[in-house]
Design a protein around this motif. Sequence first.
Motif, short mmCIF file in Angstrom:
data_model
loop_
_atom_site.label_atom_id
_atom_site.label_comp_id
_atom_site.label_asym_id
_atom_site.label_seq_id
_atom_site.Cartn_x
_atom_site.Cartn_y
_atom_site.Cartn_z
N ARG A 116 0.81 -1.22 0.00
CA ARG A 116 0.00 0.00 0.00
C ARG A 116 0.84 1.26 0.00
O ARG A 116 0.38 2.33 0.39
CB ARG A 116 -0.97 -0.05 1.18
N GLU A 279 -7.17 2.38 -11.20
CA GLU A 279 -5.84 3.00 -11.21
C GLU A 279 -5.86 4.32 -10.44
O GLU A 279 -6.87 5.01 -10.36
CB GLU A 279 -5.32 3.21 -12.63
N THR A 280 -4.71 4.68 -9.88
CA THR A 280 -4.62 5.81 -8.96
C THR A 280 -5.09 7.15 -9.54
O THR A 280 -5.80 7.89 -8.84
CB THR A 280 -3.19 5.97 -8.42
N CYS A 283 -8.80 7.63 -9.31
CA CYS A 283 -9.39 7.69 -7.97
C CYS A 283 -9.50 9.14 -7.52
O CYS A 283 -8.78 9.61 -6.62
CB CYS A 283 -8.56 6.88 -6.97
N GLU A 298 -9.88 12.21 -2.67
CA GLU A 298 -8.62 11.72 -3.23
C GLU A 298 -7.99 10.68 -2.32
O GLU A 298 -7.01 10.95 -1.64
CB GLU A 298 -7.67 12.90 -3.43
N PHE A 300 -6.04 8.30 -2.75
CA PHE A 300 -4.62 8.02 -2.98
C PHE A 300 -3.86 9.30 -3.32
O PHE A 300 -2.75 9.25 -3.84
CB PHE A 300 -4.45 6.98 -4.09
N ASP A 304 -0.01 11.23 -8.27
CA ASP A 304 0.08 10.47 -9.52
C ASP A 304 -0.65 11.18 -10.65
O ASP A 304 -0.15 11.23 -11.79
CB ASP A 304 -0.51 9.07 -9.32
N ILE A 313 -4.16 0.58 -8.15
CA ILE A 313 -4.26 0.76 -6.71
C ILE A 313 -3.84 -0.55 -6.05
O ILE A 313 -3.81 -1.60 -6.69
CB ILE A 313 -5.69 1.17 -6.29
#
Length: 347
Positions: A116, A279-280, A283, A298, A300, A304, A313
């Motif tokens: 993570r 995918e980040t 997100c 947000e 993450f 990115d 992720i």
Amino acid sequence: MEIINIAEPHQRNRVIKLFSELWGSTKMVTSSGCYDIKNLNGFVAIQSHKILGIVTYVSRKNGIEIISLDSLIENQGIGSKRLIQIEQICIQQSKNRLKIITTNDNIHALNFYKKRGYTVLSVLENAVEKARLIKPEIPKVAKNGIQIKDEIILQKIMLNSNTDKIVKSIIANNSDLMNILNIIKNQNLVQGALAAGSIRNTVWQKLHHQPFKLESDIDVAFFDASVPESANQEIQLNLKKLAPQYKWQVKNEAYMHNYDFSNQVPFNSVADAIAHFVETPTCIGAFLDDKNRLQLIEPFGTYDLVNLIVQPIPFFKQDSEHLSIYKERLKSKNWQRKWSKRNILIN
């Protein structure tokens, strides 16, 4: 699942009792200090009156330290969701790092955090032996047979403050996105937000100096378990009447937890749902609060997204089956052709 602050009086005694059963007492002793569950901030996840997980933390000047993270049911995402919850608090409080201390025997925890985005900051040899002087009930040998001696300090840098400003600026200066956000707000949807592709693509277009174009659906996410899933269509039709120039797509995230895999733990909020997008950089969500201030969702961060990084992720990194969904999306989206500066990571 219900998420409750452990400061709630009617939960405090239950949490204290369970914490004592898990850790031998209400105290946690590490190299960073001696803590009592009675004085910590945190949250408890409850379902059918049963505690499924607990997370506790302390907030410091430049970051947050997680003191304990316990999941009583394995492989159900309980721990992951509580971790994301604290990461969100870290971002909201404009802290730049999140820290956690585990011990050398806890191989499962080390793998969990590394997957993570956490990295090992340092290893403190024999730190646990010093902690035993304060808390003698700390066992000397773990259930896996490893001697418990050293502390391993992990951290995750939350590089979001500057990139948040960039994303907010791009959205705020886009008349279409601001119009969409106002329309969503006026629908009075529970946790209503604009999510995913339209924000991601707009940011990427701006960073590539391309003209603005809404290339994807206008994804409207909300969370309301009190209405049936079929209500999505009615809301969507209403939005099409109000603003037919946009390609609306409405999803009640209370029903979307089994989208990629069956038998998944239900989401508990729009933020939780957005934290499970593949995918980040996808997100991401945005909404206008009660004072018409632009707010981001947000889980993450925005690092990115702004730094043109595409990666799965953690949930979609766990095995080849999950990773295959990410790879198929890369093929279907063809982002590298549209935005040549993409830095696409496979795993």
